[in-house]
Every structure is written in C-alpha cells, then in structure tokens.
Design a protein around this motif. Structure first.
Motif, PDB file in Angstrom:
ATOM      1  N   PRO A 158      85.246  28.796  41.982  1.00 37.77           N
ATOM      2  CA  PRO A 158      85.112  27.594  41.492  1.00 37.77           C
ATOM      3  C   PRO A 158      83.739  26.878  41.922  1.00 37.77           C
ATOM      4  O   PRO A 158      83.130  26.218  41.117  1.00 37.77           O
ATOM      5  CB  PRO A 158      86.100  26.998  42.157  1.00 37.77           C
ATOM      6  CG  PRO A 158      86.664  27.457  43.219  1.00 37.77           C
ATOM      7  CD  PRO A 158      86.246  29.050  42.934  1.00 37.77           C
ATOM      8  N   CYS A 159      83.137  27.066  43.034  1.00 38.91           N
ATOM      9  CA  CYS A 159      82.229  26.479  43.634  1.00 38.91           C
ATOM     10  C   CYS A 159      80.685  26.998  42.784  1.00 38.91           C
ATOM     11  O   CYS A 159      79.670  25.930  42.908  1.00 38.91           O
ATOM     12  CB  CYS A 159      81.809  26.687  45.003  1.00 38.91           C
ATOM     13  SG  CYS A 159      83.112  26.109  45.826  1.00 38.91           S
ATOM     14  N   ASP A 160      80.756  28.025  42.258  1.00 39.30           N
ATOM     15  CA  ASP A 160      79.737  28.516  41.506  1.00 39.30           C
ATOM     16  C   ASP A 160      79.136  27.618  40.319  1.00 39.30           C
ATOM     17  O   ASP A 160      77.998  27.490  39.903  1.00 39.30           O
ATOM     18  CB  ASP A 160      79.766  29.925  41.133  1.00 39.30           C
ATOM     19  CG  ASP A 160      79.965  30.824  42.137  1.00 39.30           C
ATOM     20  OD1 ASP A 160      79.488  30.516  43.286  1.00 39.30           O
ATOM     21  OD2 ASP A 160      80.454  32.199  41.899  1.00 39.30           O
ATOM     22  N   THR A 161      80.173  26.923  39.807  1.00 36.81           N
ATOM     23  CA  THR A 161      79.863  25.971  38.566  1.00 36.81           C
ATOM     24  C   THR A 161      80.216  24.677  38.935  1.00 36.81           C
ATOM     25  O   THR A 161      80.123  23.802  37.967  1.00 36.81           O
ATOM     26  CB  THR A 161      80.505  26.566  37.319  1.00 36.81           C
ATOM     27  OG1 THR A 161      82.140  26.433  37.732  1.00 36.81           O
ATOM     28  CG2 THR A 161      80.532  27.887  36.825  1.00 36.81           C
ATOM     29  N   CYS A 162      80.225  24.145  40.162  1.00 36.27           N
ATOM     30  CA  CYS A 162      80.621  22.882  40.566  1.00 36.27           C
ATOM     31  C   CYS A 162      79.352  22.292  41.008  1.00 36.27           C
ATOM     32  O   CYS A 162      78.290  22.769  41.440  1.00 36.27           O
ATOM     33  CB  CYS A 162      81.647  23.117  41.797  1.00 36.27           C
ATOM     34  SG  CYS A 162      81.880  21.463  42.494  1.00 36.27           S
ATOM     35  N   ALA A 163      79.283  20.767  40.783  1.00 38.39           N
ATOM     36  CA  ALA A 163      78.288  20.071  41.134  1.00 38.39           C
ATOM     37  C   ALA A 163      78.070  19.895  42.651  1.00 38.39           C
ATOM     38  O   ALA A 163      77.113  19.448  43.179  1.00 38.39           O
ATOM     39  CB  ALA A 163      78.422  18.569  40.539  1.00 38.39           C
ATOM     40  N   LYS A 164      79.086  20.284  43.509  1.00 36.65           N
ATOM     41  CA  LYS A 164      79.021  20.190  44.831  1.00 36.65           C
ATOM     42  C   LYS A 164      78.962  19.035  45.518  1.00 36.65           C
ATOM     43  O   LYS A 164      78.164  18.729  46.538  1.00 36.65           O
ATOM     44  CB  LYS A 164      77.954  21.402  45.265  1.00 36.65           C
ATOM     45  CG  LYS A 164      77.976  22.723  44.856  1.00 36.65           C
ATOM     46  CD  LYS A 164      77.049  23.427  45.318  1.00 36.65           C
ATOM     47  CE  LYS A 164      76.719  24.955  44.731  1.00 36.65           C
ATOM     48  NZ  LYS A 164      77.140  25.075  43.283  1.00 36.65           N
ATOM     49  N   PRO A 165      79.869  17.989  45.159  1.00 32.84           N
ATOM     50  CA  PRO A 165      79.898  16.766  45.842  1.00 32.84           C
ATOM     51  C   PRO A 165      80.300  16.576  47.379  1.00 32.84           C
ATOM     52  O   PRO A 165      79.913  15.743  47.985  1.00 32.84           O
ATOM     53  CB  PRO A 165      80.979  15.958  45.269  1.00 32.84           C
ATOM     54  CG  PRO A 165      82.005  17.133  44.246  1.00 32.84           C
ATOM     55  CD  PRO A 165      80.841  18.079  44.049  1.00 32.84           C
ATOM     56  N   CYS A 166      80.838  18.079  47.684  1.00 31.72           N
ATOM     57  CA  CYS A 166      81.301  18.061  49.088  1.00 31.72           C
ATOM     58  C   CYS A 166      80.143  17.893  50.000  1.00 31.72           C
ATOM     59  O   CYS A 166      80.252  17.447  51.139  1.00 31.72           O
ATOM     60  CB  CYS A 166      82.254  19.097  49.272  1.00 31.72           C
ATOM     61  SG  CYS A 166      81.191  20.892  49.024  1.00 31.72           S
TER      62      CYS A 166
END
Length: 232
Positions: A158-166
């Motif tokens: 899932p992180c591959d297409t996420c804006a990575k707000p974390c």
C-alpha cells in the motif's frame, strides 16, 4: 511464503479451510491478518504446516474486550490474559498450538513471521504496516496448524501508491525517514502537555496512515495501548 503450492511431499493445501478459520476468528472478535507456510529456519513449532497471524477484528474488538472479565478484574496485563484465554481455547479446539508475543524469553519472532505473510512491511516511517490495518496493526497471537492451508497471493504494497503522511506525522520527531524509533524521545514527549493528544487519542503517526483511519479503532482503545506502552 503466502500462496505456495504443494510441498515436497506432494501434499496439496487444504482448499476450504481458510474461510472457515476466518469465520471462526471473527466470531471471537479476532481476524486472520495473514499466514505463511514455514520452513525449518522460520522458528515455527515442529510439524507446523501453516502459521496464521491473529489480530483484533476492527471495528468491534474494543467493546468485546471491555466486557471481558480480564478487563475488570484489576489484574495485570488484561489484554494478554484475554488473548491467551480466547485464542488458546480456540487453538485447543482446532488441535493447533497458540503462540503469543508476550511469552518469553526466548520470544517468538513475530515481526519476521508477520513479514513472511506478504501482507506486512516496514512503512516509510520504519514501523510495521499491514495491507488492511495500516499502522494500527497488532497481533494478539499466532496459530500453528498442522494442515497446509491454501493462502491467497500477497497483495500490492500500500505504501507504494501512498502520499506517505506518516513521514512528517510524529510530533516528537521520534520516528521518520531514518527508520529508527527513538523510544526515550517518544516517552519524554508523552510526559509534556503537547503529548497529551497522543496519550488520549493514540499515536499521531499511526493515526496519519490512510489505512489506519479506515480500520475503526476507537480513541479509548488507542489510549489504553498508549498507557500500557508508557507505563514504567
């Protein structure tokens, strides 16, 4: 790994068993969060054909736990004791073995097992992320089954297409792109007035994950975990 076919003995996976186990887990307010077929170097019990990782079923886990005797009896480690009673009883009924992250030393390699399912990865911020539970992933235990259960293929990361707000979400700066978790810095922050938000609503970084936001954990449940984490 998840999705492997017949083993060297030619024994085919048990095709219909996973759905039955998933339903039995949900009836106990638990969820199968992944599984794999362990090899000799994975640290699973001897004779284990499939290892299933078990976590809380959200939404709905928190009310069930609050109604349990372990929550109200004033004893230590109520969630661990609930897990051992419920998951342990289920394992006995299945003829399986229940394994728990709190048992040890030596401790079972739960992080390695989680990653072996193909459904858990290191997030951009370093801590584990699950394809459904996001950064709220947790494991109440694992089931070691003698059967070789058919498992679905691993999902996309899932992180591959996420804006990575974390990556910018930890107000204490204890977690980020470096991947290391500065636990003392985190706990020091929780002792400040600004840290009250994390203490009462749950870790801000975990809450930032879009998958976490969809997993339905109440703030009171997150606060319970934060108190357990922050206790001396």
């Amino acid at each position: 790994m998840a999705g492997c076919a017949a083993d060297a003995t030619g024994v085919e996976p048990v095709a219909a068993l996973l759905q039955t186990l998933e339903a039995e887990a949900e009836a106990r307010h638990l969820r199968v969060l992944g599984g794999f077929h362990p090899g000799p170097s994975d640290g699973a019990p001897e004779g284990c054909g499939t290892l299933l990782m078990i976590g809380p079923a959200e939404p709905g886990f928190w009310p069930e736990f609050r109604a349990a005797p372990e929550f109200a009896d004033g004893g230590p480690d109520p969630l661990d004791r609930w897990s051992k009673r419920v998951l342990g009883g289920w394992a006995t009924a299945l003829g399986a073995q229940a394994l728990f992250p709190s048992n040890g030393p030596p401790y079972a390699p739960f992080i390695a097992w989680a990653k072996a399912t193909g459904r858990v990865w290191n997030s951009p911020a370093g801590i584990l992320v699950h394809d459904q539970a996001g950064l709220m992933v947790s494991f109440r235990g694992a089931l070691a089954l003698p059967e070789r259960v058919a498992l679905p293929p691993a999902p996309p990361r899932p992180c591959d297409t996420c804006a990575k707000p974390c990556l910018g979400a930890c107000p204490a700066g204890a977690l980020g792109a470096g991947g290391d978790y500065d636990v003392p810095r985190c706990k020091d922050w929780l002792d400040t007035p600004a840290g009250e938000d994390c203490m009462t609503r749950g870790c801000a970084l975990r809450r930032s994950c879009p998958l976490s936001q969809a997993y339905g954990r109440p703030e009171a449940q997150s606060a319970f975990h934060m108190r357990s984490f922050h206790s001396p």
